[in-house]
Design a protein around this motif. Sequence first.
Motif, PDB file in Angstrom:
ATOM      1  N   LEU A 107       0.840  -1.187   0.000  1.00 17.21           N
ATOM      2  CA  LEU A 107       0.000   0.000   0.000  1.00 17.21           C
ATOM      3  C   LEU A 107       0.878   1.240   0.000  1.00 17.21           C
ATOM      4  O   LEU A 107       1.925   1.280   0.647  1.00 17.21           O
ATOM      5  N   GLY A 108       0.444   2.241  -0.756  1.00  9.75           N
ATOM      6  CA  GLY A 108       1.199   3.483  -0.833  1.00  9.75           C
ATOM      7  C   GLY A 108       2.246   3.513  -1.925  1.00  9.75           C
ATOM      8  O   GLY A 108       2.809   4.564  -2.217  1.00  9.75           O
ATOM      9  N   GLU A 109       2.495   2.356  -2.556  1.00  7.11           N
ATOM     10  CA  GLU A 109       3.483   2.275  -3.632  1.00  7.11           C
ATOM     11  C   GLU A 109       2.771   2.188  -4.983  1.00  7.11           C
ATOM     12  O   GLU A 109       1.774   1.486  -5.112  1.00  7.11           O
ATOM     13  N   PRO A 110       3.294   2.869  -6.007  1.00 10.89           N
ATOM     14  CA  PRO A 110       2.640   2.817  -7.325  1.00 10.89           C
ATOM     15  C   PRO A 110       2.919   1.512  -8.056  1.00 10.89           C
ATOM     16  O   PRO A 110       3.967   0.891  -7.895  1.00 10.89           O
ATOM     17  N   GLY A 111       1.953   1.115  -8.859  1.00 11.81           N
ATOM     18  CA  GLY A 111       2.104  -0.079  -9.684  1.00 11.81           C
ATOM     19  C   GLY A 111       0.915  -0.186 -10.626  1.00 11.81           C
ATOM     20  O   GLY A 111      -0.019   0.623 -10.571  1.00 11.81           O
ATOM     21  N   GLU A 112       0.930  -1.191 -11.484  1.00 17.11           N
ATOM     22  CA  GLU A 112      -0.181  -1.377 -12.413  1.00 17.11           C
ATOM     23  C   GLU A 112      -1.407  -1.875 -11.664  1.00 17.11           C
ATOM     24  O   GLU A 112      -1.334  -2.844 -10.897  1.00 17.11           O
ATOM     25  N   LEU A 113      -2.529  -1.228 -11.885  1.00 19.71           N
ATOM     26  CA  LEU A 113      -3.768  -1.595 -11.208  1.00 19.71           C
ATOM     27  C   LEU A 113      -4.364  -2.847 -11.842  1.00 19.71           C
ATOM     28  O   LEU A 113      -4.534  -2.914 -13.054  1.00 19.71           O
ATOM     29  N   CYS A 114      -4.696  -3.821 -10.999  1.00 20.34           N
ATOM     30  CA  CYS A 114      -5.323  -5.059 -11.455  1.00 20.34           C
ATOM     31  C   CYS A 114      -6.663  -5.218 -10.741  1.00 20.34           C
ATOM     32  O   CYS A 114      -6.795  -4.842  -9.567  1.00 20.34           O
ATOM     33  N   VAL A 115      -7.642  -5.773 -11.445  1.00 17.70           N
ATOM     34  CA  VAL A 115      -9.006  -5.877 -10.929  1.00 17.70           C
ATOM     35  C   VAL A 115      -9.494  -7.315 -11.030  1.00 17.70           C
ATOM     36  O   VAL A 115      -9.308  -7.975 -12.051  1.00 17.70           O
ATOM     37  N   GLN A 116     -10.159  -7.765  -9.970  1.00 20.07           N
ATOM     38  CA  GLN A 116     -10.767  -9.092  -9.965  1.00 20.07           C
ATOM     39  C   GLN A 116     -12.197  -8.956  -9.450  1.00 20.07           C
ATOM     40  O   GLN A 116     -12.441  -8.306  -8.441  1.00 20.07           O
ATOM     41  N   GLY A 117     -13.153  -9.543 -10.159  1.00 23.21           N
ATOM     42  CA  GLY A 117     -14.536  -9.460  -9.719  1.00 23.21           C
ATOM     43  C   GLY A 117     -15.476  -9.985 -10.778  1.00 23.21           C
ATOM     44  O   GLY A 117     -15.079 -10.236 -11.927  1.00 23.21           O
ATOM     45  N   PRO A 118     -16.762 -10.140 -10.439  1.00 22.24           N
ATOM     46  CA  PRO A 118     -17.725 -10.706 -11.386  1.00 22.24           C
ATOM     47  C   PRO A 118     -18.040  -9.797 -12.563  1.00 22.24           C
ATOM     48  O   PRO A 118     -18.673 -10.238 -13.525  1.00 22.24           O
ATOM     49  N   GLN A 119     -17.608  -8.540 -12.515  1.00 22.52           N
ATOM     50  CA  GLN A 119     -17.845  -7.612 -13.621  1.00 22.52           C
ATOM     51  C   GLN A 119     -16.738  -7.666 -14.668  1.00 22.52           C
ATOM     52  O   GLN A 119     -16.849  -7.034 -15.727  1.00 22.52           O
ATOM     53  N   VAL A 120     -15.649  -8.396 -14.405  1.00 17.39           N
ATOM     54  CA  VAL A 120     -14.552  -8.483 -15.375  1.00 17.39           C
ATOM     55  C   VAL A 120     -15.009  -9.304 -16.583  1.00 17.39           C
ATOM     56  O   VAL A 120     -15.543 -10.409 -16.444  1.00 17.39           O
ATOM     57  N   MET A 121     -14.780  -8.758 -17.762  1.00 16.61           N
ATOM     58  CA  MET A 121     -15.259  -9.352 -19.014  1.00 16.61           C
ATOM     59  C   MET A 121     -14.829 -10.810 -19.169  1.00 16.61           C
ATOM     60  O   MET A 121     -13.866 -11.279 -18.571  1.00 16.61           O
ATOM     61  N   LYS A 122     -15.540 -11.496 -20.061  1.00 18.18           N
ATOM     62  CA  LYS A 122     -15.185 -12.873 -20.411  1.00 18.18           C
ATOM     63  C   LYS A 122     -13.887 -12.906 -21.210  1.00 18.18           C
ATOM     64  O   LYS A 122     -13.134 -13.883 -21.149  1.00 18.18           O
ATOM     65  N   GLY A 123     -13.615 -11.861 -21.941  1.00 16.98           N
ATOM     66  CA  GLY A 123     -12.410 -11.772 -22.760  1.00 16.98           C
ATOM     67  C   GLY A 123     -12.666 -10.885 -23.954  1.00 16.98           C
ATOM     68  O   GLY A 123     -13.728 -10.274 -24.085  1.00 16.98           O
ATOM     69  N   TYR A 124     -11.665 -10.789 -24.839  1.00 19.86           N
ATOM     70  CA  TYR A 124     -11.814 -10.017 -26.071  1.00 19.86           C
ATOM     71  C   TYR A 124     -12.334 -10.926 -27.184  1.00 19.86           C
ATOM     72  O   TYR A 124     -11.838 -12.034 -27.373  1.00 19.86           O
ATOM     73  N   TRP A 125     -13.316 -10.441 -27.899  1.00 18.75           N
ATOM     74  CA  TRP A 125     -13.972 -11.195 -28.969  1.00 18.75           C
ATOM     75  C   TRP A 125     -12.964 -11.618 -30.041  1.00 18.75           C
ATOM     76  O   TRP A 125     -12.284 -10.777 -30.630  1.00 18.75           O
ATOM     77  N   GLN A 126     -12.831 -12.912 -30.228  1.00 14.32           N
ATOM     78  CA  GLN A 126     -11.969 -13.488 -31.262  1.00 14.32           C
ATOM     79  C   GLN A 126     -10.509 -13.050 -31.144  1.00 14.32           C
ATOM     80  O   GLN A 126      -9.787 -12.973 -32.145  1.00 14.32           O
ATOM     81  N   ARG A 127     -10.081 -12.769 -29.905  1.00 14.84           N
ATOM     82  CA  ARG A 127      -8.690 -12.374 -29.680  1.00 14.84           C
ATOM     83  C   ARG A 127      -8.167 -13.088 -28.425  1.00 14.84           C
ATOM     84  O   ARG A 127      -7.969 -12.461 -27.383  1.00 14.84           O
ATOM     85  N   GLU A 128      -7.958 -14.378 -28.550  1.00 18.39           N
ATOM     86  CA  GLU A 128      -7.539 -15.172 -27.396  1.00 18.39           C
ATOM     87  C   GLU A 128      -6.192 -14.726 -26.849  1.00 18.39           C
ATOM     88  O   GLU A 128      -5.987 -14.691 -25.630  1.00 18.39           O
ATOM     89  N   ASP A 129      -5.248 -14.401 -27.728  1.00 14.13           N
ATOM     90  CA  ASP A 129      -3.927 -13.987 -27.265  1.00 14.13           C
ATOM     91  C   ASP A 129      -4.016 -12.725 -26.420  1.00 14.13           C
ATOM     92  O   ASP A 129      -3.395 -12.629 -25.354  1.00 14.13           O
TER      93      ASP A 129
END
Length: 556
Positions: A399-421
Amino acid sequence: MSEHANAAVLRGPALEGLDQYDSVTDIFHSAVARFKDKPAFSCMGKTLTFAELDRLSADFAAWLQHSTDLVPGDRIAIQLPNVLQFPVAVFGALRAGLVVVNTNPLYTEREMANQFKDANAKAIVILANMASKLEKVLDKTEIKHVLVTQLADLHDVPKRWLINAVVKHVKKMVPAYSLPGAIGFSAALKKGASLNHTDVKRRPDDLAALQYTGGTTGMPKGAMLTHRNLVANMLQARQAIGSHLTDGEELVIAPLPVYHIYTFTVNCLFLMETGNHSLLITNPRDMDAFVKELKGLPFTAFIGLNTLFNALCNRDDFKQLDFSKLKLTISGGMALTKASAQRWEETTGCPIAEGYGLTETSPIVSFNPNDAIQLGTIGKPVAGTAVKVVDTDGNEVALGEPGELCVQGPQVMKGYWQREDETHHSIDANGWFYTGDIAVLQEDGYIRIVDRKKDMILVSGFNVYPNEVEDVVAAHPDVLESAAVGVPDEDAGEAIKLFVVSKNAQLDAKTLRQWCKKELTGYKVPKIIEFRDELPKTNVGKVLRRQLRDEEPSNT
């Protein structure tokens, strides 16, 4: 907040009620049953109650089921501004089991063709104003069913005739088009009213919407939002925002475009779920008409973003409105400046609660509690949501240190359409979505964004990716190379600045800007163009956009 002050993960409260609904349509039927006689959406002086929205969307679903060969799971593009046809089309499509593809009505032919082809859209509902563009690209797509609607088609006669005639013949905003086989949206509703429909049962993991967002390659990507994603975010919004609102009693101003994920979820879905009344503003850029429409209305909530708050507070007619009922103002889509927030509160007496989200998270991730707003932050994680920040090696930081924000939860998309990579690069095996935004998690549980995706430009809340702009510019015969970056802009938050190396000394900024306007939506057209003899590059030849962005402003 996490129990331990030094923990690197913040968690919102438990999410309530997610297992009660399988789909967005389940929530829709619940809302209609509870609020049938309440106003749902208004636009240009016409209001639809929940019961009328139920009837009209059922009529559209019936037409789709009996008059087309569309099957559940097929994609239908909806290319409409803020008009009453939008919620009718969305809920009708969902009731027929289709996947909604929200499409910006300001798109150029090229942008339309790219999105429709990528989504494999089979049908479209489009405003007549844009139909001439569709005519030019239709044969490049898989679209078989075209429904055209005029601005006031859901208004009563004679107002419908008057508005549509003025738009077409006086303002000349409807270019001539030829789309053989197209049907009027009103005609489809009329035919559907004589037919029976069957609501298609959808599972939580079935797709509800393809919501397009810019990609790091410059080509937009379709975020696959499931029914569970959207239901979760509606319920998360209820827990974060709903405590400040009374179900079925609020009048909420919706000036931002409903095809954008921010307004789509908040106004079209969350406020529907809570039985509240959204006033759709068709053209908020017409500030005179916008403020005039607000005059005398007892609005209780306002959904906006930084540039809009600034513009309104600069108007004397806005300052004279009655804000005595206003109790909630929400900001999203772009960073809220402290100056804008303070001016808004001075003008209206209502503080602004800023939230944060992304297309890939349906969109809400965090929100400032209305009774504990902390300016300069994006609030706390909403219910059922965990956030963490990681370093460049993927290790959690304190906490208090900068970094890339990551999110986990039921609202996170299934993925990108036709872009598995790209999906695998963005979402790890544990369901953490890597936002690319740089943030600090504070010990008090609030989140602060300190930087964001290196190359993305945010113009009035819309993502612009440099590669797309540069690709269009590169097609100009006199351009050798170019680089687009974002620079601070008082009105839009950021403006696009284009650095160009030209093969022709006669090429000027005006000519190049006109070139861009043929291929790019207005907000993607560079505001500032600077010609250079060469661009700074790495030793492997990659243009150093950050160096250009960090330079002192040029006087040229």
